[in-house]
Design a protein around this motif. Structure first.
Motif, PDB file in Angstrom:
ATOM      1  N   TYR A 286      48.191 112.090 -34.961  1.00 53.62           N
ATOM      2  CA  TYR A 286      48.869 113.352 -34.703  1.00 53.62           C
ATOM      3  C   TYR A 286      50.315 113.311 -35.195  1.00 53.62           C
ATOM      4  O   TYR A 286      50.923 112.234 -35.347  1.00 53.62           O
ATOM      5  N   ILE A 287      50.835 114.499 -35.396  1.00 54.42           N
ATOM      6  CA  ILE A 287      52.242 114.668 -35.754  1.00 54.42           C
ATOM      7  C   ILE A 287      52.844 115.682 -34.788  1.00 54.42           C
ATOM      8  O   ILE A 287      52.260 116.746 -34.544  1.00 54.42           O
ATOM      9  N   TYR A 288      53.992 115.328 -34.242  1.00 48.57           N
ATOM     10  CA  TYR A 288      54.683 116.201 -33.298  1.00 48.57           C
ATOM     11  C   TYR A 288      55.892 116.824 -33.992  1.00 48.57           C
ATOM     12  O   TYR A 288      56.649 116.135 -34.689  1.00 48.57           O
ATOM     13  N   VAL A 289      56.065 118.117 -33.796  1.00 50.18           N
ATOM     14  CA  VAL A 289      57.135 118.853 -34.460  1.00 50.18           C
ATOM     15  C   VAL A 289      57.793 119.802 -33.464  1.00 50.18           C
ATOM     16  O   VAL A 289      57.109 120.531 -32.737  1.00 50.18           O
ATOM     17  N   GLY A 290      59.104 119.789 -33.451  1.00 52.84           N
ATOM     18  CA  GLY A 290      59.838 120.797 -32.701  1.00 52.84           C
ATOM     19  C   GLY A 290      60.026 122.021 -33.576  1.00 52.84           C
ATOM     20  O   GLY A 290      60.680 121.943 -34.617  1.00 52.84           O
ATOM     21  N   VAL A 291      59.435 123.120 -33.189  1.00 56.93           N
ATOM     22  CA  VAL A 291      59.528 124.367 -33.952  1.00 56.93           C
ATOM     23  C   VAL A 291      60.547 125.273 -33.266  1.00 56.93           C
ATOM     24  O   VAL A 291      60.329 125.732 -32.140  1.00 56.93           O
ATOM     25  N   LEU A 292      61.658 125.504 -33.946  1.00 57.28           N
ATOM     26  CA  LEU A 292      62.771 126.258 -33.384  1.00 57.28           C
ATOM     27  C   LEU A 292      62.935 127.567 -34.145  1.00 57.28           C
ATOM     28  O   LEU A 292      62.971 127.576 -35.382  1.00 57.28           O
ATOM     29  N   ASN A 293      63.028 128.662 -33.412  1.00 56.48           N
ATOM     30  CA  ASN A 293      63.185 129.955 -34.077  1.00 56.48           C
ATOM     31  C   ASN A 293      64.562 130.068 -34.732  1.00 56.48           C
ATOM     32  O   ASN A 293      65.491 129.320 -34.410  1.00 56.48           O
ATOM     33  N   ARG A 294      64.682 131.019 -35.669  1.00 62.70           N
ATOM     34  CA  ARG A 294      65.959 131.156 -36.379  1.00 62.70           C
ATOM     35  C   ARG A 294      67.083 131.496 -35.408  1.00 62.70           C
ATOM     36  O   ARG A 294      68.231 131.076 -35.613  1.00 62.70           O
ATOM     37  N   GLU A 295      66.778 132.225 -34.357  1.00 62.56           N
ATOM     38  CA  GLU A 295      67.805 132.550 -33.366  1.00 62.56           C
ATOM     39  C   GLU A 295      68.287 131.314 -32.608  1.00 62.56           C
ATOM     40  O   GLU A 295      69.314 131.357 -31.925  1.00 62.56           O
ATOM     41  N   GLN A 296      67.543 130.213 -32.702  1.00 62.40           N
ATOM     42  CA  GLN A 296      67.881 128.921 -32.115  1.00 62.40           C
ATOM     43  C   GLN A 296      68.001 128.969 -30.588  1.00 62.40           C
ATOM     44  O   GLN A 296      68.783 128.225 -29.996  1.00 62.40           O
ATOM     45  N   ASN A 297      67.178 129.821 -29.975  1.00 63.21           N
ATOM     46  CA  ASN A 297      67.180 129.876 -28.515  1.00 63.21           C
ATOM     47  C   ASN A 297      65.804 129.646 -27.912  1.00 63.21           C
ATOM     48  O   ASN A 297      65.609 129.818 -26.715  1.00 63.21           O
ATOM     49  N   HIS A 298      64.825 129.255 -28.744  1.00 62.84           N
ATOM     50  CA  HIS A 298      63.460 129.046 -28.255  1.00 62.84           C
ATOM     51  C   HIS A 298      62.798 127.940 -29.072  1.00 62.84           C
ATOM     52  O   HIS A 298      62.528 128.097 -30.264  1.00 62.84           O
ATOM     53  N   LEU A 299      62.569 126.818 -28.422  1.00 62.53           N
ATOM     54  CA  LEU A 299      61.953 125.656 -29.059  1.00 62.53           C
ATOM     55  C   LEU A 299      60.561 125.428 -28.500  1.00 62.53           C
ATOM     56  O   LEU A 299      60.355 125.482 -27.281  1.00 62.53           O
ATOM     57  N   LYS A 300      59.612 125.155 -29.380  1.00 61.17           N
ATOM     58  CA  LYS A 300      58.277 124.733 -28.980  1.00 61.17           C
ATOM     59  C   LYS A 300      58.024 123.337 -29.539  1.00 61.17           C
ATOM     60  O   LYS A 300      58.200 123.116 -30.741  1.00 61.17           O
ATOM     61  N   LEU A 301      57.640 122.409 -28.675  1.00 59.65           N
ATOM     62  CA  LEU A 301      57.239 121.092 -29.164  1.00 59.65           C
ATOM     63  C   LEU A 301      55.737 121.127 -29.381  1.00 59.65           C
ATOM     64  O   LEU A 301      54.958 121.164 -28.422  1.00 59.65           O
ATOM     65  N   ASN A 302      55.333 121.117 -30.647  1.00 62.84           N
ATOM     66  CA  ASN A 302      53.931 121.298 -31.008  1.00 62.84           C
ATOM     67  C   ASN A 302      53.289 120.011 -31.494  1.00 62.84           C
ATOM     68  O   ASN A 302      53.955 119.127 -32.048  1.00 62.84           O
TER      69      ASN A 302
END
Length: 724
Positions: A286-302
């Motif tokens: 598996y690969i884990y990635v922090g996906v952060l929106n351009r607004e930089q106020n909402h992160l998902k660790l996927n």
């Protein structure tokens, strides 16, 4: 005869009398001639109780071990490496000027290093017991960002904007073949190296797959930089996404070495999101990635499948009314595929949290208001982990150990000051280099279980007999909010006389991710600050709210409002200075670079009755000209926050200039582009205001090398001319 003898002795005293620093000494002496004694390139040998480091001539690798009661011994020499390489490559010529400074322990018996041969460069794995080369891979001289596979049999590297893999037998494989320079593969210069990004390629633990960034910036506007080095100046275009404008689009791709197949991770969402915290699972699945929106106020660790690129699940999410700033990869617990450490400031301070791969929080490992500044190593069984963290309102750094199961934290070091620590791979021993405002450097070994300390050496004051440094003291000032203590540093002029009045140089930065005042040798100041004090200035620095190492709320007061709370705090520092009878209130100047240049010019314009002289290097003058990743984190887009951008802009305040202001810029600056200062100069012309300007034609954002001496000369001369 007695008279002649007396004259001779007096002349000898004059010849050996201590002198003020020269500008050359003030520029580089701190890191060279007057650096306190220390260990050079120290490392713990893996799975041992031995430290290694370079000798004073940089020709040998020395060692000290618990078995030898920490006595110094020669461990390896340049000749050992040369002989082993010559044996493997008889036709090559290897000449080590110094023992490889960037050596790294891969396991107990293996060091990795780079070697330059007569026919190219080599990445080498060397067996220190057998004194022979285990693996060596020749790569092109222009290869950049080389990453060796964990098994040592291949190296991935960049040829301009494409990835090449070279194997031990010399075979090259072109992983990518993009001809458009707007497609950049494998580079660490993704998202402009924000979010802790320092690499663009990651080998899987089994060396069978290579994960890499693919950055598409074809849609980003070109920005011209002018190279004046040619008979007819040439234009060099860079991609520079300004706040509120079109940004780059980034994906993550997995390359299978055996099949040459490529799989793109299905990081679905807006194309301009940020991909951070990139981490392989220890089992390669598996690969884990922090996906952060351009607004930089909402992160998902996927979580994604490595072989298919399919999205598996979101482990957890972080949201904020200001911004979320992921800065670190995940750290898996030894011998576990399912538990990892995650660093975040979501609860107020950047601290450690233990999660499992289902996204369940197992333990909050935070301790009081300690900010984790460096994660170190686990103990042998993976039951505890060590880290360096803050104390004393951010002034100190200490070694801490935390038990992963109980969450109990133990502070290992005790002396107030800065402990720079390296922990052995079993967590049992720590190499501690300790300094504070009265201690140049004390180096010792600490047993982390019983805290017993074994001293290796104590450094002498390197300025004794050379120059007498002016008195320095750390001070505490209450912020403009009326409650927050701020750390300040005051350096008194040489031969200080409390009955005299002195001009003041305020040195400022004030922005995130920087701390200027520390409880360490010289108090965190540069030697140039002491040089200016020797010239007769009071030199003052204050870490305002918005700066580093004090937690989320301390920093986040800057959100959408850059410069405002920072200036308010700096003016509290000015109140402190004006309360001192020895301060000449009519002769206060300010100097800063980058964010500090923004602060220096902002203070000159917004508080023009206070500051007589200012020097602003590489200053942000209008945040709408700054780049997306940093600028929008703190200010949002210009179209979302027009009031904040207007207040922070110094261009529209040019008519408020009263004192003497010198702006300095690098013509090749690709961080704060020269357009900033040009816009301000143009506004000064329109307002009929005189301003001084100096350009370094060949330099980027910072003036480096020998030209740094020229820069410091210019700064000192400007204050001497206009402030004294």
């Amino acid at each position: 005869m007695k008279k002649l003898l007396l004259l001779f002795l007096l002349s000898g005293m004059v010849a050996t009398a201590q002198q003020n620093l020269t500008i050359e000494q003030a520029t580089y002496g701190q890191y060279q001639a007057y650096a306190p004694k220390s260990l050079t390139a120290p490392q713990w040998r893996k799975d041992s109780k031995t430290i290694t480091y370079l000798d004073n001539t940089y020709s040998k690798l020395m060692s000290r071990s618990e078995d030898s009661k920490w006595e110094e011994k020669t461990f390896l020499t340049k000749q050992d490496l040369t002989s082993a390489l010559k044996s493997k490559y008889p036709s090559e010529f290897f000449n080590f000027q110094i023992f490889p400074y960037q050596y790294k322990w891969e396991d107990k018996n293996t060091i990795a290093f780079k070697a330059a041969g007569s026919n190219g460069n080599y990445l080498v794995l060397f067996d220190v017991e057998k004194k022979e080369v285990k693996h060596a891979i020749a790569i092109a001289a222009d290869a950049s960002q080389q990453v060796m596979a964990p098994n040592g049999t291949a190296v991935a590297w960049l040829k301009e904007n494409n990835i090449v893999i070279t194997t031990e037998n010399g075979q090259n494989t072109n992983v990518t073949n993009d001809t458009d320079k707007g497609i950049v593969n494998g580079s660490d210069y993704v998202h402009r190296q924000e979010f802790g990004i320092n690499k663009g390629m990651w080998w899987s633990p089994d060396s069978k797959m290579l994960l890499y960034y693919r950055k598409d910036e074809t849609m980003v506007a070109d920005y011209p930089l002018v190279d004046f080095g040619q008979r007819i100046a040439t234009e060099k275009d860079i991609k520079y996404p300004m706040a509120g404008m079109k940004s780059e689009e980034v994906t993550l791709v997995v390359y299978n070495v055996a099949s040459n197949a490529k799989t793109t991770l299905k990081t679905e969402g807006p194309k301009e999101q940020f991909l951070t915290c990139v981490t392989w699972s220890p089992d390669n699945k598996y690969i884990y990635v922090g996906v952060l929106n351009r607004e930089q106020n909402h992160l998902k660790l996927n979580k994604y499948e490595a072989t298919t690129g399919n999205f598996v699940k979101t482990l957890f999410e972080e949201q904020s009314s200001t911004y979320v700033e992921p800065l670190h990869e995940l750290t898996f617990v030894p011998n576990s595929n399912t538990e990892f450490l995650y660093r975040t400031e979501k609860d107020g301070y950047e601290q450690l949290y233990l999660y499992n791969t289902d996204g369940k929080l197992l333990k909050n490992l935070g301790y009081n208001d300690v900010v984790v500044t460096e994660l170190l190593d686990f103990d042998t069984k993976g039951k505890s982990v060590s880290y360096v963290g803050t104390a004393n309102n951010g002034l100190d750094r200490h070694l801490y150990q935390v038990n992963l199961k109980s969450g109990k934290t133990t502070q290992i070091t005790t002396g107030s000051g800065t402990h720079s620590v390296m922990v052995s791979s079993d967590g049992a021993l720590a190499l501690d280099s300790f300094s504070n405002t009265t201690t140049p450097n004390d180096v010792s070994i600490i047993n982390t279980a019983n805290k017993k300390t074994t001293s290796l050496f104590k450094a002498n004051n390197p300025y004794t007999g050379v120059t007498e440094l002016p008195k320095m003291e750390l001070v505490t000032i209450t912020a403009a909010d009326g409650k927050t203590p701020l750390n300040g540093r005051l350096i008194y002029p040489s031969n200080f006389d409390a009955n005299k009045q002195y001009p003041v140089m305020v040195y400022v930065y004030g922005g995130p991710h920087a701390q200027l005042v520390n409880n360490d040798w010289l108090g965190g100041a540069s030697l140039f600050d002491y040089y200016m004090a020797q010239q007769g200035y009071v030199v003052f620095t204050l870490d305002n709210r918005g700066s580093d190492a004090r937690g989320r709320d301390f920093e986040h007061v800057i959100h959408r409002n850059l410069g405002q709370n920072e200036m308010a705090d700096q003016m509290k520092g000015i109140e402190f200075l004006k309360s001192k009878s020895f301060v000449n209130q009519d002769k206060i100047g300010v100097y800063g670079w980058s964010f500090g240049g923004f602060m220096a010019s902002s203070l000159m314009l917004n508080h023009s009755d206070t500051f007589k002289v200012g020097i602003a290097g590489g200053p942000v003058c209008d945040w709408k000209y700054y780049e997306v990743m940093y600028g929008e984190r703190y200010m949002d887009m210009p179209q979302e926050n027009p009031e904040g951008y207007e207040k922070a802009c110094i261009v529209n305040k040019a008519n408020q200039l009263k004192g003497r202001l010198l702006m300095i810029h690098g013509a090749q600056d690709n961080v704060v582009v020269q357009q900033h200062s040009m816009e301000f100069i143009n506004a000064c012309i329109a307002a009929g205001k005189q301003v001084d300007y100096f350009l370094y034609p060949t330099h980027e954002h910072n003036v480096r090398g020998k030209d740094r001496i020229h820069l410091n000369h210019k700064i000192a001369d400007y204050f001497e001319t206009h402030l004294k």
